[in-house]
Design a protein around this motif. Structure first.
Motif, mmCIF file in Angstrom:
data_model
loop_
_atom_site.group_PDB
_atom_site.id
_atom_site.type_symbol
_atom_site.label_atom_id
_atom_site.label_comp_id
_atom_site.label_asym_id
_atom_site.label_seq_id
_atom_site.Cartn_x
_atom_site.Cartn_y
_atom_site.Cartn_z
ATOM 1 N N PHE A 12 0.829 -1.205 0.000
ATOM 2 C CA PHE A 12 0.000 0.000 0.000
ATOM 3 C C PHE A 12 0.861 1.252 0.000
ATOM 4 N N ALA A 29 -15.444 -0.714 9.922
ATOM 5 C CA ALA A 29 -15.178 0.002 8.679
ATOM 6 C C ALA A 29 -14.926 -0.935 7.504
ATOM 7 N N CYS A 30 -14.699 -2.223 7.782
ATOM 8 C CA CYS A 30 -14.229 -3.113 6.723
ATOM 9 C C CYS A 30 -15.315 -3.604 5.786
ATOM 10 N N ASN A 68 -18.523 -2.645 3.323
ATOM 11 C CA ASN A 68 -19.218 -1.556 2.655
ATOM 12 C C ASN A 68 -20.671 -1.555 3.138
ATOM 13 N N PHE A 84 -23.200 -0.426 2.040
ATOM 14 C CA PHE A 84 -24.226 -0.507 0.996
ATOM 15 C C PHE A 84 -24.587 -1.962 0.672
ATOM 16 N N TYR A 85 -23.639 -2.880 0.871
ATOM 17 C CA TYR A 85 -23.871 -4.261 0.452
ATOM 18 C C TYR A 85 -24.111 -5.173 1.648
ATOM 19 N N PHE A 133 -16.861 -11.328 -3.521
ATOM 20 C CA PHE A 133 -16.173 -10.554 -4.552
ATOM 21 C C PHE A 133 -14.732 -11.011 -4.779
ATOM 22 N N ARG A 144 -13.103 -12.715 -8.033
ATOM 23 C CA ARG A 144 -12.074 -11.894 -8.659
ATOM 24 C C ARG A 144 -10.782 -12.687 -8.882
ATOM 25 N N TYR A 204 -13.358 -0.349 3.954
ATOM 26 C CA TYR A 204 -13.881 -1.206 2.898
ATOM 27 C C TYR A 204 -13.220 -0.941 1.550
ATOM 28 N N GLN A 243 -9.985 -0.206 1.353
ATOM 29 C CA GLN A 243 -8.739 -0.982 1.530
ATOM 30 C C GLN A 243 -8.998 -2.460 1.273
ATOM 31 N N MET A 244 -10.121 -2.941 1.790
ATOM 32 C CA MET A 244 -10.483 -4.341 1.596
ATOM 33 C C MET A 244 -10.656 -4.642 0.108
ATOM 34 N N ARG A 289 -9.253 -3.079 -2.347
ATOM 35 C CA ARG A 289 -7.926 -3.100 -2.978
ATOM 36 C C ARG A 289 -7.262 -4.443 -2.742
ATOM 37 N N ALA A 324 -9.461 -5.419 -6.602
ATOM 38 C CA ALA A 324 -10.438 -4.666 -7.378
ATOM 39 C C ALA A 324 -9.742 -3.613 -8.226
ATOM 40 N N HIS A 335 -13.772 -0.335 -10.498
ATOM 41 C CA HIS A 335 -14.658 -1.059 -9.589
ATOM 42 C C HIS A 335 -14.768 -0.315 -8.260
ATOM 43 N N ARG A 377 -18.437 0.761 -7.942
ATOM 44 C CA ARG A 377 -19.183 -0.267 -7.227
ATOM 45 C C ARG A 377 -19.070 -0.099 -5.724
ATOM 46 N N GLU A 378 -17.924 0.403 -5.240
ATOM 47 C CA GLU A 378 -17.761 0.500 -3.786
ATOM 48 C C GLU A 378 -18.119 1.885 -3.266
ATOM 49 N N MET A 379 -17.667 2.936 -3.973
ATOM 50 C CA MET A 379 -17.847 4.284 -3.433
ATOM 51 C C MET A 379 -19.175 4.903 -3.860
ATOM 52 N N PRO A 412 -22.254 3.925 -4.669
ATOM 53 C CA PRO A 412 -23.515 3.639 -3.988
ATOM 54 C C PRO A 412 -23.648 4.381 -2.658
ATOM 55 N N ASN A 413 -22.507 4.554 -1.971
ATOM 56 C CA ASN A 413 -22.574 5.243 -0.686
ATOM 57 C C ASN A 413 -22.729 6.744 -0.833
#
Lengths: 574, 304
Positions: free
Chosen positions: A333, A372-373, A375, A377-378, A386, A390, B193, B195-196, B198, B202, B206, B210-212, B214-215
């Protein structure tokens, strides 16, 4: 003399699915000058009870039955006085020290102004010189120098901010202080400083103290009496020594035994059958350095981790010691300022897109914050499905489903209860285990676990660490465990590195490094662990700071290397 | 642990509103006002003779039904909302004009949002130079009063179509979504999420969509509605000044003609009054939707 008397209090939260009885029939008296601990898992009602005494329950919660009496108000019930009278009670009679000091101080006001606010709100206009004198006195009483008053919150460290919160809480010398997990975000050394400061001021002004927490060790070191709460009910109450040495209830015993100790019996059962990987170096650091501007987060460090026999390498240290930077370097990272990070002989910062995908599949992580891990939304399935798709592991829809269910079972979760749900419907512990399950599904070669249990309840920590340990034994995954908790590092790891300001100061097998530390910094870390044992004293408030001050550059430059284990070679320095 | 016995039915009903935040009364009222205007346009096209919108197709300056004009003429059912000074039927004028005004607003806002989303994500993701350029550009654009430039532009250009006007207005409504999305993307890219994602290999696209994205939906909706309001205000402002499309009926154009023909002095209130009321309904509808969306995305504003 009793300061606060809580009699048969019940607290309800009406929701659209019916009334949740957060606290039921709770009675407790707090005598003057005594320290009472409220301990229990999250959701046990400990904070709710304390907030009810301040009439600060979050809407729509309300006290449905019972009375709360404050001695200094005579016979009146706290729940019945007017809002204006209640305002005068807050801070003056009962003060509240919140959990996250970072968010509790006003970022655009100087510290002394924030202290004066409380004084002026209760005593009207006070002369400037008098205000100055009092804010200085109260800052001194929590061990902060005079000039802190004229600083802004962002100029202070986490521990200092928490001490400022204590100073604000005690500046009017209240009868009762309620401290809600005041040290939960701090590392062990700072935790000890803050807790001891709180104890000292509380003793000086003779106030009662309610300490809310979930760490049995911290309670043993800080309070006189302990109230164990579960599901809104008082399970057990008594002097802390009696509760620790002779617990009456099964739940209390469970809480006590969940605290991992340095030494003693391990909560991990090692399986002799360890899944082996292919031989050859898995991860290599070649004199890796990381600098952020003038600050060096990680001094040159080299090591080689062999992948044949999976191992757990622990990296321990305070916040700011560079341990998370190390994790981030391994995940690719952040690129290193100097040196190279190699995974299976390839520089991870010079991978092609296809190689990058392979690297991602082989190196996975579990992060600190389970909230936080996911999302929001899902549904949580997304986080598991995923990456599985992937990385091309999925053969069919049914295969994905069965893999998810299998992974859930492996970490002790019931798939029917957790899958297909939204993250906010799951507890922190469940989410963190799902993240472990996610890593398991991908069967990586290396897992970076960055403080995986620091934000979950103490009683769940052991289970999650067991899950992580199983990844190593049953699935052949090497693990880098980053933590500030030496007791867990002692039990789960094969090798420990102690980091201080980006330097490795001590390294070796855990039985040597943590069991018999040689470097003064490691000793300091170990002395700062709160033991769930009343007779083992924690020392004075200034010990921690004194210990850190005594660490000379010479000490830092002279690491204590305590032997090696096969398959892991460490070189410190360029 | 929960039991419903000690709650009244009314209390439960009130709290049920929390289960589905989209069933928000403000949101529903606002949406029905706007749908009313759209329905006026659709039903009118089916049931009303739209040829009456041409000049001279009806008697001049007739009042609405139930009123008298200064010449003591009574309103007739052939022209229920009256007629204007050049013999156009007010009702058919509204049936065509009101949806036109709404359309300009929505179109301008859609274009502005798309540009804003694109620039906001680029700035937040690419950082560095790109971010600097986009940020400075949007900050500068925010300080320029749009009406001034549009007046100059349209005066020089003469007649424009509705779509052209929407595009021109869109040049001035992309800044605030750009800034909003940039700020959100900057904070979101450090979140757990992302980071997850990545870690899950992804791709950047994406992660963005897909991740950002929608929020960001509640923010985008709110910003979109606010932009529709601004765009309609700008469009109507231009039309009332006599600029904008010359041959297409719009609410602003009707008001311009009314003022120009001395409708205020001749007491022809229906000529300018009814378009104004329709504009007011539109703005109140948009405002209610915006307030409702605010409550949906920020549960703390909801009251029990």
């Amino acid at each position: 003399m009793t300061i606060l008397d809580i009699r048969n209090v019940s607290i309800d939260f009406p929701t659209s699915r019916g009334v949740v009885h957060a606290v039921s029939d709770f009675s407790l008296s707090i005598p003057q000058g005594r320290r009472i601990g409220f301990i229990g898992e999250s959701g046990s009602g400990k904070t709710t009870t304390a907030l009810a005494a301040m009439r600060m329950l979050a809407s729509p919660g309300y006290v449905s039955a019972g009375e709360i009496h404050l001695h200094s108000l005579g016979r009146t019930n706290v729940l019945e006085i007017s809002d204006e009278e209640m305002r005068r009670v807050r801070l003056k009679k009962i003060s509240y020290i919140p959990q996250g000091a970072m968010n509790s101080l006003n970022p655009v006001m100087r510290i002394e102004n924030q202290i004066w606010d409380g004084i002026v709100a209760h005593e009207g206009a006070v002369e400037q010189a008098e205000l100055q004198r009092r804010s200085r006195a109260v800052l001194a009483s929590v061990g902060l120098p005079e000039h802190v008053g004229s600083l802004y919150p962002h100029e202070l460290s986490g521990g200092m901010k928490q001490r400022v919160c204590i100073a604000i809480g005690v500046c009017l010398e209240p009868d009762l202080i309620i401290a809600d997990e005041p040290t939960s975000a701090l590392d062990v050394i700072t935790q000890r400083q803050v807790m001891q400061t709180l104890r000292d001021v509380q003793g000086k002004i003779g106030a009662g103290l309610i300490l809310i927490g979930h760490d049995m060790g911290l309670m043993a070191q800080s309070v006189d009496d302990l109230a164990v709460m579960r599901l809104g009910k008082l399970v057990e109450f008594g002097p802390v020594r009696q509760i620790l040495e002779n617990p009456q209830q099964a739940y209390t015993r469970e809480l006590i035994s969940s605290v991992p100790l340095v030494g003693g019996e391990s909560f991990i059962q090692s399986t002799p059958e360890v899944l082996r990987g292919p031989p050859g170096p898995l991860l290599q650091f070649e004199s890796v350095t990381k600098r952020y501007g003038a600050l060096t987060a990680l001094h040159p460090l080299s090591f080689t981790l062999d992948g044949e026999v999976p191992k757990i390498i622990s990296v321990v240290g305070q916040s700011g010691s560079g341990k998370s930077t190390m994790g981030s370097l391994m995940l690719g990272f952040t690129p290193p300022t100097g040196g190279r990070v190699l995974f299976r002989g390839q520089d991870i910062n010079r991978l092609s897109a296809a190689e990058q995908l392979g690297f991602r599949k082989d190196v996975q992580a579990v992060f600190q914050d389970p909230y936080a891990c996911f999302n929001p939304f899902y549904r949580v399935d997304h986080a598991l499905k995923f990456p599985f798709r992937r990385f091309g592991l999925a053969q069919s829809q049914a295969h994905v489903q069965s893999a998810m269910e299998e992974a859930c079972h492996a970490v002790g979760l019931d798939p029917a209860l957790v899958l297909r749900r939204y993250p906010h419907q799951l507890s922190g512990g469940q989410r963190q285990r799902l993240i472990v399950a996610r890593a398991l599904m991908l069967s990586p070669k290396l897992l970076i676990a960055d403080e995986p249990v620091s934000m979950v309840d103490a009683s769940l920590r052991a289970t999650i660490l067991k899950n992580i340990h199983d990844l190593k034994d049953k699935h052949g995954i090497s693990i880098l465990y980053i933590t500030h908790d030496l007791a867990t590092a002692y039990h789960v790891s094969d090798f420990v590195m102690v980091l201080y300001h980006g330097h490795v100061v001590e390294a070796g097998p855990p039985k040597d490094v943590i069991g018999a530390p040689q470097h003064p910094y490691t000793r300091l870390l170990i002395d700062s662990i709160p033991w769930p044992d009343v007779s083992r004293d924690w020392g004075a408030a200034e010990d921690g700071q004194r210990g850190l001050d005594a660490l000379s550059d010479a000490d830092v430059a002279r690491p204590a290397l305590r032997g090696t284990i096969p398959g892991f070679d460490l070189t410190v320095g360029a | 642990m929960a039991d419903t016995s000690d709650l009244t039915a009314r209390q439960i009903r009130r709290m049920k509103r929390f289960d589905n935040p989209w069933r928000n009364p403000k949101l529903m009222w606002g949406a029905s006002l706007l749908l009313g205007i759209i329905a006026l346009g659709l039903l009118g096209r089916l049931f009303w003779n739209l040829d009456l919108v041409f000049t001279g197709s009806a008697p001049l300056k007739l009042p609405p039904v139930g009123f008298e004009n200064l010449r003591r003429q009574e309103g007739v059912w052939d022209h229920p909302l009256g007629t204007d000074g050049s013999g156009r039927d007010m009702l058919s004028l509204l049936i065509i004009g009101a949806p036109n005004s709404l359309m300009v607003g929505v179109l301008a806002s859609l274009i502005g949002m798309s540009v804003g989303i694109f620039l906001g994500f680029s700035a937040g993701f690419l950082k560095g130079r790109v971010d600097d350029v986009i940020r400075v550009l949007s900050d500068v654009m925010i300080t320029i009063p749009p009406l001034l430039i549009l007046v100059v532009f349209q005066a020089a250009y003469g007649d424009v179509s509705l779509t052209m006007m929407a595009i021109l207005i869109a040049c001035f409504v992309w800044q605030s979504p750009t800034r909003l999305i940039r700020a959100q993307v900057l904070s979101m890219r450090e979140s757990g999420y992302v980071q997850m994602a990545r870690l899950s290999g992804a791709s950047t696209l994406h992660i963005m969509f897909r991740e950002m994205l929608p929020n960001l939906v509640p923010y985008l909706f709110g910003s979109f509605i606010a932009n529709v309001t601004t765009s309609i205000v700008t469009a109507v402002g231009l039309e009332v000044l006599g600029l904008g499309p010359q041959r297409v009926p719009t609410l602003g154009r009707a008001i311009y003609e009314a003022i120009n023909s001395g409708a205020l002095i001749q007491n022809l209130w229906w000529w300018w009054g009814i378009p104004t009321i329709l504009l007011a309904v539109m703005f109140i509808g948009l405002l209610l939707i915006n307030l409702g969306l605010d409550e949906v995305s920020n549960p703390r504003l909801r009251k029990l």
